[in-house]
Scaffold this motif. Structure first.
Motif, PDB file in Angstrom:
ATOM      1  N   MET A  65       5.616   5.960  -9.622  1.00 27.21           N
ATOM      2  CA  MET A  65       5.899   7.039  -8.438  1.00 27.21           C
ATOM      3  C   MET A  65       7.111   7.748  -8.503  1.00 27.21           C
ATOM      4  SD  MET A  65       5.473   6.063  -4.213  1.00 27.21           S
ATOM      5  CE  MET A  65       4.066   6.778  -3.914  1.00 27.21           C
ATOM      6  N   GLU A  66       7.500   8.936  -8.368  1.00 21.62           N
ATOM      7  CA  GLU A  66       8.656   9.581  -8.136  1.00 21.62           C
ATOM      8  C   GLU A  66       9.067   9.579  -6.886  1.00 21.62           C
ATOM      9  OE1 GLU A  66       9.865  13.279 -10.578  1.00 21.62           O
ATOM     10  OE2 GLU A  66       8.318  12.414 -11.815  1.00 21.62           O
ATOM     11  N   LEU A  67      10.413   9.294  -6.611  1.00 25.06           N
ATOM     12  CA  LEU A  67      10.937   9.384  -5.341  1.00 25.06           C
ATOM     13  C   LEU A  67      11.685  10.593  -5.111  1.00 25.06           C
ATOM     14  CD1 LEU A  67      12.307   5.707  -4.923  1.00 25.06           C
ATOM     15  CD2 LEU A  67       9.964   6.662  -4.025  1.00 25.06           C
ATOM     16  N   LYS A  68      11.042  11.609  -4.866  1.00 22.28           N
ATOM     17  CA  LYS A  68      11.680  13.065  -4.581  1.00 22.28           C
ATOM     18  C   LYS A  68      11.733  13.682  -3.322  1.00 22.28           C
ATOM     19  CE  LYS A  68      11.019  14.582  -9.445  1.00 22.28           C
ATOM     20  NZ  LYS A  68      10.414  15.593 -10.327  1.00 22.28           N
ATOM     21  N   SER A  69      10.629  13.276  -2.497  1.00 26.46           N
ATOM     22  CA  SER A  69      10.489  13.819  -1.248  1.00 26.46           C
ATOM     23  C   SER A  69      10.554  12.875  -0.212  1.00 26.46           C
ATOM     24  CB  SER A  69       9.336  14.749  -1.281  1.00 26.46           C
ATOM     25  OG  SER A  69       8.222  13.881  -1.247  1.00 26.46           O
ATOM     26  N   GLU A  70      10.794  13.191   0.979  1.00 30.70           N
ATOM     27  CA  GLU A  70      10.800  11.973   2.287  1.00 30.70           C
ATOM     28  C   GLU A  70       9.229  11.627   2.296  1.00 30.70           C
ATOM     29  OE1 GLU A  70      11.131  12.315   6.782  1.00 30.70           O
ATOM     30  OE2 GLU A  70      12.461  13.791   5.637  1.00 30.70           O
ATOM     31  N   LYS A  71       8.364  12.264   1.886  1.00 32.47           N
ATOM     32  CA  LYS A  71       7.026  11.795   1.950  1.00 32.47           C
ATOM     33  C   LYS A  71       6.709  10.584   0.853  1.00 32.47           C
ATOM     34  CE  LYS A  71       2.057  13.101   1.529  1.00 32.47           C
ATOM     35  NZ  LYS A  71       1.046  14.261   1.100  1.00 32.47           N
ATOM     36  N   SER A  72       7.194  10.935  -0.254  1.00 27.60           N
ATOM     37  CA  SER A  72       7.131  10.018  -1.278  1.00 27.60           C
ATOM     38  C   SER A  72       7.837   8.680  -1.239  1.00 27.60           C
ATOM     39  CB  SER A  72       7.255  10.517  -2.897  1.00 27.60           C
ATOM     40  OG  SER A  72       8.744  10.842  -2.728  1.00 27.60           O
ATOM     41  N   ILE A  73       9.025   8.885  -0.199  1.00 28.77           N
ATOM     42  CA  ILE A  73       9.903   7.487  -0.118  1.00 28.77           C
ATOM     43  C   ILE A  73       8.823   6.896   1.321  1.00 28.77           C
ATOM     44  CG2 ILE A  73      11.806   6.855   1.162  1.00 28.77           C
ATOM     45  CD1 ILE A  73      13.261   9.238  -0.547  1.00 28.77           C
ATOM     46  N   LYS A  74       8.501   7.328   2.211  1.00 26.38           N
ATOM     47  CA  LYS A  74       7.730   6.882   3.027  1.00 26.38           C
ATOM     48  C   LYS A  74       6.499   6.054   2.552  1.00 26.38           C
ATOM     49  CE  LYS A  74       8.540   9.627   7.297  1.00 26.38           C
ATOM     50  NZ  LYS A  74       8.053  10.614   8.182  1.00 26.38           N
ATOM     51  N   GLU A  75       5.668   6.759   1.631  1.00 29.48           N
ATOM     52  CA  GLU A  75       4.655   5.889   0.982  1.00 29.48           C
ATOM     53  C   GLU A  75       4.873   5.018   0.064  1.00 29.48           C
ATOM     54  OE1 GLU A  75       2.746   9.169  -1.543  1.00 29.48           O
ATOM     55  OE2 GLU A  75       2.183  10.193   0.223  1.00 29.48           O
ATOM     56  N   TYR A  76       6.125   5.108  -0.528  1.00 22.35           N
ATOM     57  CA  TYR A  76       6.897   3.896  -1.287  1.00 22.35           C
ATOM     58  C   TYR A  76       7.162   2.554  -0.388  1.00 22.35           C
ATOM     59  CZ  TYR A  76      10.354   1.068  -3.344  1.00 22.35           C
ATOM     60  OH  TYR A  76      10.990   0.058  -4.305  1.00 22.35           O
ATOM     61  N   LEU A  77       7.763   3.074   0.749  1.00 21.68           N
ATOM     62  CA  LEU A  77       7.955   1.825   1.882  1.00 21.68           C
ATOM     63  C   LEU A  77       6.929   1.488   2.368  1.00 21.68           C
ATOM     64  CD1 LEU A  77      11.261   3.773   3.532  1.00 21.68           C
ATOM     65  CD2 LEU A  77      11.268   1.942   1.958  1.00 21.68           C
ATOM     66  N   GLU A  78       5.913   2.006   2.452  1.00 19.78           N
ATOM     67  CA  GLU A  78       4.699   1.443   3.206  1.00 19.78           C
ATOM     68  C   GLU A  78       4.087   0.263   2.326  1.00 19.78           C
ATOM     69  OE1 GLU A  78       2.113   4.832   4.271  1.00 19.78           O
ATOM     70  OE2 GLU A  78       3.326   5.374   5.815  1.00 19.78           O
ATOM     71  N   LYS A  79       4.298   0.792   1.094  1.00 21.87           N
ATOM     72  CA  LYS A  79       3.623  -0.326   0.091  1.00 21.87           C
ATOM     73  C   LYS A  79       4.240  -1.517  -0.327  1.00 21.87           C
ATOM     74  CE  LYS A  79       1.331   3.302  -2.384  1.00 21.87           C
ATOM     75  NZ  LYS A  79       1.340   4.278  -3.657  1.00 21.87           N
ATOM     76  N   LEU A  80       5.539  -1.549   0.232  1.00 24.06           N
ATOM     77  CA  LEU A  80       6.571  -2.758   0.060  1.00 24.06           C
ATOM     78  C   LEU A  80       5.991  -3.895   0.905  1.00 24.06           C
ATOM     79  CD1 LEU A  80      10.086  -1.183  -0.312  1.00 24.06           C
ATOM     80  CD2 LEU A  80       8.605  -2.199  -2.083  1.00 24.06           C
ATOM     81  N   PRO A  81       6.175  -5.261   0.702  1.00 26.73           N
ATOM     82  CA  PRO A  81       6.064  -6.338   1.571  1.00 26.73           C
ATOM     83  C   PRO A  81       7.040  -6.530   2.668  1.00 26.73           C
ATOM     84  CG  PRO A  81       6.742  -7.087  -0.626  1.00 26.73           C
ATOM     85  CD  PRO A  81       6.789  -5.548  -0.641  1.00 26.73           C
ATOM     86  N   ASP A  82       6.522  -7.186   3.668  1.00 31.01           N
ATOM     87  CA  ASP A  82       7.318  -7.454   4.934  1.00 31.01           C
ATOM     88  C   ASP A  82       8.715  -7.982   4.487  1.00 31.01           C
ATOM     89  OD1 ASP A  82       5.434  -6.287   6.530  1.00 31.01           O
ATOM     90  OD2 ASP A  82       4.690  -8.441   7.226  1.00 31.01           O
ATOM     91  N   ASP A  83       8.903  -8.722   3.682  1.00 34.60           N
ATOM     92  CA  ASP A  83       9.981  -9.602   3.511  1.00 34.60           C
ATOM     93  C   ASP A  83      11.108  -8.414   2.674  1.00 34.60           C
ATOM     94  OD1 ASP A  83       8.499  -9.664   1.208  1.00 34.60           O
ATOM     95  OD2 ASP A  83       9.543 -11.372   0.287  1.00 34.60           O
ATOM     96  N   THR A  84      10.439  -7.658   1.879  1.00 34.22           N
ATOM     97  CA  THR A  84      11.431  -6.732   1.284  1.00 34.22           C
ATOM     98  C   THR A  84      11.923  -5.566   2.114  1.00 34.22           C
ATOM     99  OG1 THR A  84      10.204  -6.959  -0.744  1.00 34.22           O
ATOM    100  CG2 THR A  84      11.554  -4.706  -0.651  1.00 34.22           C
ATOM    101  N   ILE A  85      11.004  -5.211   3.222  1.00 31.92           N
ATOM    102  CA  ILE A  85      11.542  -4.296   4.468  1.00 31.92           C
ATOM    103  C   ILE A  85      12.526  -4.990   5.180  1.00 31.92           C
ATOM    104  CG2 ILE A  85      10.677  -3.110   6.371  1.00 31.92           C
ATOM    105  CD1 ILE A  85      10.014  -1.576   3.886  1.00 31.92           C
TER     106      ILE A  85
END
Length: 165
Positions: A1-21
């Motif tokens: 997944m490429e992190l270019k836009s705010e939307k792609s970053i939000k999607e990326y953050l949503e997929k991360l586990p709780d401890d990483t957040i």
């Protein structure tokens, strides 16, 4: 997944586990998109009320006081962690010795009971077999007196029977 836009970053953050957040949240000043990390953290974890925060702080304060008292007591007694560990080890050894002693006493008691039972059984067996042998000798003596067997035959049988007793 490429992190270019705010939307792609939000999607990326949503997929991360709780401890990483949580890690990202704790180091938010070093993250490339702190606002997005904060938003994701607040979305996942509900904020505590003022009363909940105060309650948690009071609990932590009580725990810290208790630990401080324990350390102060140890310091007053001039005990180090090694001393406490040594004391606990000695207590464990003493308990093990006591248990071992009681177990050995039980084994000794059971052994003596079994030994006396065995002696009684062997005595009764020997007594009954010796009684049988004596009866046999009497019968042989009667046979000799009656003239059915010779004195020599009687003496041979007598030796065999007496060797068993």
């Amino acid at each position: 997944m490429e992190l270019k836009s705010e939307k792609s970053i939000k999607e990326y953050l949503e997929k991360l586990p709780d401890d990483t957040i949580i890690k990202y949240y704790l180091d938010v000043e070093y993250s490339p998109f702190p606002v997005l990390v904060l938003e994701e953290y607040t979305r996942r974890f509900t904020r505590k009320t003022k009363n909940e925060i105060i309650k948690d702080l009071k609990l932590q304060t009580r725990l810290a006081k208790k630990k401080t008292k324990e350390l102060a007591t140890m310091a007053k007694k001039h005990k180090l962690v090694d001393d406490v560990t040594r004391q606990k080890s000695e207590e464990i050894f003493e308990t093990a010795k006591k248990k071992g002693y009681s177990i050995s006493e039980k084994i000794a008691t059971k052994g003596s009971i079994l030994g006396s039972r065995l002696k009684n059984k062997t005595k009764s067996t020997l007594t009954s077999s010796s009684n049988k042998d004596l009866d046999l000798l009497k019968k042989l003596g009667d046979l000799q007196k009656a003239g059915i067997i010779t004195n020599k035959e009687f003496q041979e049988k007598k030796k065999k029977i007496l060797s068993k007793i």
